[in-house]
Design a protein around this motif. Structure first.
Motif, PDB file in Angstrom:
ATOM      1  N   TYR A   1      85.689  48.931 -32.792  1.00 33.62           N
ATOM      2  CA  TYR A   1      87.099  49.147 -32.508  1.00 33.62           C
ATOM      3  C   TYR A   1      87.745  47.907 -31.891  1.00 33.62           C
ATOM      4  O   TYR A   1      88.912  47.608 -32.160  1.00 33.62           O
ATOM      5  N   ALA A   2      86.996  47.196 -31.061  1.00 30.33           N
ATOM      6  CA  ALA A   2      87.528  45.960 -30.473  1.00 30.33           C
ATOM      7  C   ALA A   2      87.793  44.924 -31.556  1.00 30.33           C
ATOM      8  O   ALA A   2      88.819  44.233 -31.535  1.00 30.33           O
ATOM      9  N   ARG A   3      86.884  44.826 -32.505  1.00 27.81           N
ATOM     10  CA  ARG A   3      87.064  43.889 -33.624  1.00 27.81           C
ATOM     11  C   ARG A   3      88.296  44.272 -34.448  1.00 27.81           C
ATOM     12  O   ARG A   3      89.102  43.407 -34.818  1.00 27.81           O
ATOM     13  N   THR A   4      88.444  45.558 -34.726  1.00 31.47           N
ATOM     14  CA  THR A   4      89.604  46.029 -35.487  1.00 31.47           C
ATOM     15  C   THR A   4      90.899  45.677 -34.771  1.00 31.47           C
ATOM     16  O   THR A   4      91.868  45.212 -35.391  1.00 31.47           O
ATOM     17  N   LEU A   5      90.936  45.891 -33.455  1.00 30.66           N
ATOM     18  CA  LEU A   5      92.136  45.585 -32.680  1.00 30.66           C
ATOM     19  C   LEU A   5      92.491  44.108 -32.780  1.00 30.66           C
ATOM     20  O   LEU A   5      93.650  43.748 -33.024  1.00 30.66           O
ATOM     21  N   LEU A   6      91.510  43.240 -32.626  1.00 34.84           N
ATOM     22  CA  LEU A   6      91.778  41.802 -32.667  1.00 34.84           C
ATOM     23  C   LEU A   6      92.264  41.364 -34.042  1.00 34.84           C
ATOM     24  O   LEU A   6      93.218  40.575 -34.153  1.00 34.84           O
ATOM     25  N   LEU A   7      91.629  41.842 -35.087  1.00 32.82           N
ATOM     26  CA  LEU A   7      92.034  41.433 -36.434  1.00 32.82           C
ATOM     27  C   LEU A   7      93.421  41.972 -36.775  1.00 32.82           C
ATOM     28  O   LEU A   7      94.220  41.284 -37.421  1.00 32.82           O
ATOM     29  N   ASP A   8      93.726  43.186 -36.331  1.00 38.36           N
ATOM     30  CA  ASP A   8      95.074  43.726 -36.557  1.00 38.36           C
ATOM     31  C   ASP A   8      96.114  42.914 -35.792  1.00 38.36           C
ATOM     32  O   ASP A   8      97.211  42.641 -36.300  1.00 38.36           O
ATOM     33  N   LEU A   9      95.787  42.522 -34.572  1.00 41.02           N
ATOM     34  CA  LEU A   9      96.707  41.695 -33.786  1.00 41.02           C
ATOM     35  C   LEU A   9      96.929  40.340 -34.451  1.00 41.02           C
ATOM     36  O   LEU A   9      98.031  39.787 -34.410  1.00 41.02           O
ATOM     37  N   GLN A  10      95.897  39.816 -35.067  1.00 38.51           N
ATOM     38  CA  GLN A  10      96.011  38.514 -35.725  1.00 38.51           C
ATOM     39  C   GLN A  10      96.936  38.580 -36.937  1.00 38.51           C
ATOM     40  O   GLN A  10      97.750  37.674 -37.159  1.00 38.51           O
ATOM     41  N   HIS A  11      96.844  39.658 -37.708  1.00 39.84           N
ATOM     42  CA  HIS A  11      97.557  39.712 -38.988  1.00 39.84           C
ATOM     43  C   HIS A  11      98.912  40.400 -38.914  1.00 39.84           C
ATOM     44  O   HIS A  11      99.765  40.168 -39.777  1.00 39.84           O
ATOM     45  N   GLU A  12      99.130  41.243 -37.910  1.00 38.68           N
ATOM     46  CA  GLU A  12     100.396  41.955 -37.794  1.00 38.68           C
ATOM     47  C   GLU A  12     101.486  40.990 -37.324  1.00 38.68           C
ATOM     48  O   GLU A  12     101.300  40.235 -36.379  1.00 38.68           O
ATOM     49  N   ARG A  13     102.653  41.018 -37.968  1.00 39.01           N
ATOM     50  CA  ARG A  13     103.720  40.065 -37.672  1.00 39.01           C
ATOM     51  C   ARG A  13     104.967  40.698 -37.068  1.00 39.01           C
ATOM     52  O   ARG A  13     105.883  39.984 -36.666  1.00 39.01           O
ATOM     53  N   ARG A  14     105.030  42.016 -36.995  1.00 36.61           N
ATOM     54  CA  ARG A  14     106.235  42.646 -36.475  1.00 36.61           C
ATOM     55  C   ARG A  14     106.397  42.375 -34.978  1.00 36.61           C
ATOM     56  O   ARG A  14     105.421  42.123 -34.270  1.00 36.61           O
ATOM     57  N   ASP A  15     107.648  42.431 -34.506  1.00 32.89           N
ATOM     58  CA  ASP A  15     107.920  42.147 -33.101  1.00 32.89           C
ATOM     59  C   ASP A  15     107.199  43.114 -32.168  1.00 32.89           C
ATOM     60  O   ASP A  15     106.752  42.730 -31.091  1.00 32.89           O
ATOM     61  N   ASN A  16     107.104  44.374 -32.583  1.00 31.92           N
ATOM     62  CA  ASN A  16     106.443  45.380 -31.754  1.00 31.92           C
ATOM     63  C   ASN A  16     104.973  45.525 -32.143  1.00 31.92           C
ATOM     64  O   ASN A  16     104.439  46.626 -32.271  1.00 31.92           O
ATOM     65  N   VAL A  17     104.305  44.385 -32.309  1.00 32.64           N
ATOM     66  CA  VAL A  17     102.923  44.355 -32.790  1.00 32.64           C
ATOM     67  C   VAL A  17     102.005  45.168 -31.905  1.00 32.64           C
ATOM     68  O   VAL A  17     101.131  45.894 -32.396  1.00 32.64           O
ATOM     69  N   ALA A  18     102.152  45.074 -30.596  1.00 34.21           N
ATOM     70  CA  ALA A  18     101.244  45.785 -29.690  1.00 34.21           C
ATOM     71  C   ALA A  18     101.341  47.287 -29.886  1.00 34.21           C
ATOM     72  O   ALA A  18     100.331  47.995 -29.926  1.00 34.21           O
ATOM     73  N   MET A  19     102.556  47.771 -30.018  1.00 36.26           N
ATOM     74  CA  MET A  19     102.762  49.198 -30.218  1.00 36.26           C
ATOM     75  C   MET A  19     102.177  49.645 -31.552  1.00 36.26           C
ATOM     76  O   MET A  19     101.472  50.655 -31.638  1.00 36.26           O
ATOM     77  N   CYS A  20     102.436  48.879 -32.591  1.00 35.81           N
ATOM     78  CA  CYS A  20     101.984  49.259 -33.933  1.00 35.81           C
ATOM     79  C   CYS A  20     100.465  49.338 -34.019  1.00 35.81           C
ATOM     80  O   CYS A  20      99.902  50.344 -34.471  1.00 35.81           O
ATOM     81  N   VAL A  21      99.794  48.276 -33.589  1.00 33.03           N
ATOM     82  CA  VAL A  21      98.340  48.235 -33.772  1.00 33.03           C
ATOM     83  C   VAL A  21      97.630  49.188 -32.817  1.00 33.03           C
ATOM     84  O   VAL A  21      96.608  49.795 -33.173  1.00 33.03           O
ATOM     85  N   SER A  22      98.149  49.344 -31.606  1.00 37.40           N
ATOM     86  CA  SER A  22      97.470  50.227 -30.655  1.00 37.40           C
ATOM     87  C   SER A  22      97.618  51.688 -31.060  1.00 37.40           C
ATOM     88  O   SER A  22      96.681  52.481 -30.924  1.00 37.40           O
ATOM     89  N   ARG A  23      98.786  52.066 -31.577  1.00 31.72           N
ATOM     90  CA  ARG A  23      98.979  53.452 -32.018  1.00 31.72           C
ATOM     91  C   ARG A  23      98.045  53.786 -33.173  1.00 31.72           C
ATOM     92  O   ARG A  23      97.418  54.844 -33.199  1.00 31.72           O
ATOM     93  N   THR A  24      97.954  52.869 -34.133  1.00 31.00           N
ATOM     94  CA  THR A  24      97.089  53.109 -35.290  1.00 31.00           C
ATOM     95  C   THR A  24      95.632  53.219 -34.863  1.00 31.00           C
ATOM     96  O   THR A  24      94.908  54.132 -35.292  1.00 31.00           O
ATOM     97  N   LEU A  25      95.195  52.306 -34.011  1.00 32.03           N
ATOM     98  CA  LEU A  25      93.791  52.307 -33.592  1.00 32.03           C
ATOM     99  C   LEU A  25      93.469  53.524 -32.730  1.00 32.03           C
ATOM    100  O   LEU A  25      92.430  54.164 -32.912  1.00 32.03           O
ATOM    101  N   CYS A  26      94.350  53.863 -31.793  1.00 32.65           N
ATOM    102  CA  CYS A  26      94.094  55.022 -30.932  1.00 32.65           C
ATOM    103  C   CYS A  26      93.987  56.299 -31.754  1.00 32.65           C
ATOM    104  O   CYS A  26      93.121  57.146 -31.493  1.00 32.65           O
ATOM    105  N   GLN A  27      94.854  56.441 -32.734  1.00 30.70           N
ATOM    106  CA  GLN A  27      94.794  57.629 -33.576  1.00 30.70           C
ATOM    107  C   GLN A  27      93.472  57.679 -34.328  1.00 30.70           C
ATOM    108  O   GLN A  27      92.845  58.738 -34.443  1.00 30.70           O
ATOM    109  N   GLN A  28      93.019  56.519 -34.814  1.00 26.35           N
ATOM    110  CA  GLN A  28      91.742  56.466 -35.526  1.00 26.35           C
ATOM    111  C   GLN A  28      90.585  56.843 -34.614  1.00 26.35           C
ATOM    112  O   GLN A  28      89.728  57.662 -34.979  1.00 26.35           O
ATOM    113  N   VAL A  29      90.563  56.275 -33.412  1.00 30.68           N
ATOM    114  CA  VAL A  29      89.471  56.549 -32.478  1.00 30.68           C
ATOM    115  C   VAL A  29      89.435  58.024 -32.100  1.00 30.68           C
ATOM    116  O   VAL A  29      88.367  58.649 -32.067  1.00 30.68           O
TER     117      VAL A  29
END
Length: 228
Positions: free
Chosen positions: A162-190
């Motif tokens: 999950y840590a790896r997924t978070l980092l790679l999503d943070l690297q590739h996501e370009r939207r201004d609200n990147v933290a919200m987008c990637v954390s919501r997706t990952l938390c739902q998955q976990v």
């Protein structure tokens, strides 16, 4: 040379080595600062740290090692209370789902704020051709601690995955609200994969939970504390 004198020299050498490494890690953190984009060579990191390039090479085997430790230092106010508290038997979050969301969203916000350092660390990891388990090691221990509480059940290597997924999503996501987008997706998955019997029937309640925790993190000041 007497054993006592040898030990004294050894202790002095170890103290010097630790101070040198600390200076290099601090220098890397200061150099990257809050840049959104950009990267620096090992020579530039050495110069910013006040040491020679040869000294940096002697103390760190790769650029990734320097940046990983700098990133680890950045996240220590988030990770240490969880990991050390768990070791001491005093960490007991009242709601593990809330705690997971809080932790992952805060890591994402700090990483977004220090995006240049985060992305450079990820790139240097792949350039060093290291095994994939290493990426995410500063983040994973706290995730693994949280997943030991109900309603979660820990799977082998879930924290690193999950840590790896978070980092790679943070690297590739370009939207201004990147933290919200990637954390919501990952938390739902976990939660879907690891939470035993968690009720998903009310989706509105899930998003209300996310919004409540994100707002609490954003007003807590913890993001600004990281890296000071």
């Amino acid at each position: 040379m007497a054993d006592e004198e040898l030990n004294r020299h050894q202790r002095a050498a170890e103290t010097k080595r630790r101070r040198t490494r600390e200076a290099i890690i601090s220098g890397a953190l200061d150099l990257y600062g809050e840049l959104e984009r950009g990267d620096f060579t090992r020579d530039e990191i050495a110069e910013a740290s006040g040491v020679g390039t040869a000294t940096l090479h002697k103390n760190f085997g790769s650029k990734y090692e320097v940046l990983r430790l700098a990133y680890e230092r950045l996240l220590s106010p988030l990770v240490d209370p969880i990991v050390k508290g768990r070791e001491q038997g005093i960490y007991n979050p009242p709601d593990a789902v809330d705690e997971l969301i809080r932790y992952i969203y805060t890591v994402a916000r700090v990483s977004q704020k220090r995006r240049a350092l985060t992305v450079s660390m990820i790139r240097s990891y792949f350039e060093a051709e290291l095994t994939f388990e290493t990426l995410g090691s500063p983040i994973a221990p706290a995730i693994e601690c949280i997943l030991q509480f109900n309603p979660f059940y820990l799977q082998v290597d879930d924290g690193l995955r999950y840590a790896r997924t978070l980092l790679l999503d943070l690297q590739h996501e370009r939207r201004d609200n990147v933290a919200m987008c990637v954390s919501r997706t990952l938390c739902q998955q976990v939660v879907r994969v690891n939470a035993d019997g968690f009720n998903w029937s009310a989706s509105d309640a899930w998003y209300e939970r996310l919004e409540r925790i994100e707002a609490a993190v954003d007003t807590s000041g913890i993001v600004d504390e990281c890296g000071k």
